[in-house]
Scaffold this active site. Structure first.
Site, mmCIF file in Angstrom:
data_model
loop_
_atom_site.group_PDB
_atom_site.id
_atom_site.type_symbol
_atom_site.label_atom_id
_atom_site.label_comp_id
_atom_site.label_asym_id
_atom_site.label_seq_id
_atom_site.Cartn_x
_atom_site.Cartn_y
_atom_site.Cartn_z
ATOM 1 N N GLU A 1 7.806 -16.207 -107.585
ATOM 2 C CA GLU A 1 7.592 -16.127 -105.927
ATOM 3 C C GLU A 1 8.330 -15.062 -105.293
ATOM 4 O OE1 GLU A 1 5.534 -18.132 -104.669
ATOM 5 O OE2 GLU A 1 5.623 -19.879 -106.125
ATOM 6 N N CYS B 1 11.764 -15.174 -97.404
ATOM 7 C CA CYS B 1 10.602 -14.594 -97.927
ATOM 8 C C CYS B 1 9.167 -14.291 -97.087
ATOM 9 C CB CYS B 1 10.569 -15.074 -99.284
ATOM 10 S SG CYS B 1 10.075 -16.709 -99.492
#
Length: 465
Positions: free
Chosen positions: A214, A248
């Protein structure tokens, strides 16, 4: 600090424990998840305080919303649906093989490793652990070395609530992280930036360890010509300045028709004043921890300023006791594509705003760059939404808001291309940490023996082979 020998010993202990209990019962899995929820709920105030210490200042409401509530919600969702997830799934059998039966059996992988980042140190360590425990695995977690107070608390609480052979937290520095990623896990999940993600992938490749990465990226927010600018500004501001942009999936830059650029800037001014009436000095605005991170962000802004970019600061820099600092929300208008601000994930409170020709130009801009972890589009037009979904690629898509897809436990969370590989959360996470094993049960009376040699051509023709 955990050295390589201790790390190997912990891994070996979990391997042995898994071998002794390779398929935990539904009751066992639910009980482990309940302990994780109790750990988080009972020690909520200690968790918030530790994160605040690591950040210099973290808005308490943001820690409650993005660290505590998300983990508790994930546990509730997993416990509620776990019986169905564990159930074998029937598979259709071709008529030539009937009356044989087929199913997919979902089996734990073994020992799962999780490498967590510093921006959401509790959330991004425990959310994948929820999925791994639900799938029946043993779990080792390496928290970030940049959040020492949270990592130490996590290790203490894990030891109190779990047998180390079930779940353990191994704090340590970069060398510990390297040794951790080189262990022969049955699956390894890493959350962080792409540079370190490549190092983790190389280390995992030595054992052919399956990995989930990720990695974040340049998440765009597109404002369509029909969008309400006040609403778009409010939702982009929320997504961008939650955790001071250190998310993120935060909006990384905004793409808007050039004719509406001025109105959008004014809308952003109003929203930031409403969100933070005491400015960046208020309790609701989070600090950017770490001198290296602040220096990186300031260098980005300095480069853009040197190239003549228009800067609009929506607050003041605030120095904190102990050396930390709050960096203000700042709009950067029409930066050059070659600037670091437009080439690297910002991961901070700077927000480039680019005026484009039209909606088509915005989509072209998105497609010209690496595929992001998320994409936000503000439009009520069905045709524009269809084109967003069919002509772009990203980890997730949100229309008329930001971030909230990650708060839906039933939606997979993950990236594509430069923003990562693989997804977890909810059933997608259960499957990520499971082996879907093909099972075929042959009937006692069957006709497959007719296909034994010597082959009969007339029979093959009759069967359409």
């Amino acid at each position: 600090m955990t050295d390589a020998r201790e790390l190997q010993a912990q891994f070996d202990a979990q391997r042995r424990a898994f071998a002794a209990e390779p398929y935990p019962t539904l009751a066992t899995r639910r009980e482990r998840l309940a302990r994780l929820a109790t750990l988080t709920r009972r020690h909520r105030d200690e968790i918030i305080a530790a994160i605040g210490e690591d950040f210099g200042h973290r808005a308490e409401a943001e820690s409650r919303l993005a660290e505590i509530a998300t983990v508790l919600q994930a546990v509730r969702h997993a416990r509620r649906h776990l019986r169905r997830w564990m159930r074998p799934r029937r598979a259709a059998v071709p008529w030539r093989l009937q009356p044989g039966r087929a199913r997919v059996h979902r089996q734990p992988l073994g020992v799962v490793g999780i490498i967590a980042p510093s921006n959401y140190p509790w959330n991004l360590a425990w959310l994948p652990a929820v999925d791994a425990l639900a799938a029946g695995n043993r779990v080792l977690i390496k928290p970030s070395e940049h959040t020492p107070a949270t990592s130490a608390l996590m290790a203490r609480l894990a030891e109190r609530y779990f047998d180390p052979a079930e779940l353990a937290v191994v704090p340590g520095d970069v060398e510990t992280a390297r040794a951790f990623s080189a262990l022969p896990f049955d699956h390894l999940l890493f959350t962080g930036n792409a540079r370190i993600g490549r190092e983790v992938a190389r280390a995992a490749a030595a054992h052919l360890t399956p990995i989930t990465l990720e990695l974040g990226g340049k998440t765009p927010a597109i404002i369509g010509p029909d969008a309400d600018l006040s609403h778009a500004a409010e939702r982009i501001a929320f997504g961008k300045w939650l955790n001071a942009g250190q998310t993120c999936i935060a909006p990384d830059h905004v793409l808007i028709d050039a004719s509406r650029l001025g109105d959008f800037i004014e809308a952003m001014r109003r929203v930031v004043n409403d969100f933070y009436p005491r400015g960046t000095a208020g309790e609701d605005y989070t600090a950017v921890p770490g001198e290296h991170q602040r220096a990186r962000l300031e260098a980005m802004l300095d480069e853009a300023r040197d190239h003549g970019c228009r800067m609009i600061a929506l607050g003041e820099r605030v120095e904190l006791p102990g050396g930390g600092a709050k960096l203000p929300p700042t709009l950067v208008i029409d930066p050059n594509e070659g600037l670091a601000l437009m080439q690297e994930e910002i991961f901070g409170p700077w927000l480039p705003v680019l005026g484009v020709r039209d909606f088509d130009a915005a989509l072209a801009h998105v497609n010209a760059g690496p595929r992001p972890l998320a994409l936000y589009a503000f439009t009520d037009d069905a045709e524009r939404r269809r084109r967003v979904l069919e002509t772009t690629h990203s980890g997730g898509v949100v229309f008329n808001d930001t971030l909230w897809h990650n708060a839906v436990p039933a939606l997979p969370f993950g990236g594509v291309g430069e923003s990562g590989m693989g997804a977890y959360q909810g059933e997608a996470g259960f499957l990520r940490f499971s082996l879907e094993r093909s099972v075929f049960l042959q009937a006692r009376r069957n006709a497959v023996g007719l296909l034994n040699p010597p082959y009969r051509r007339w029979l093959l023709r009759l069967l359409g082979l």
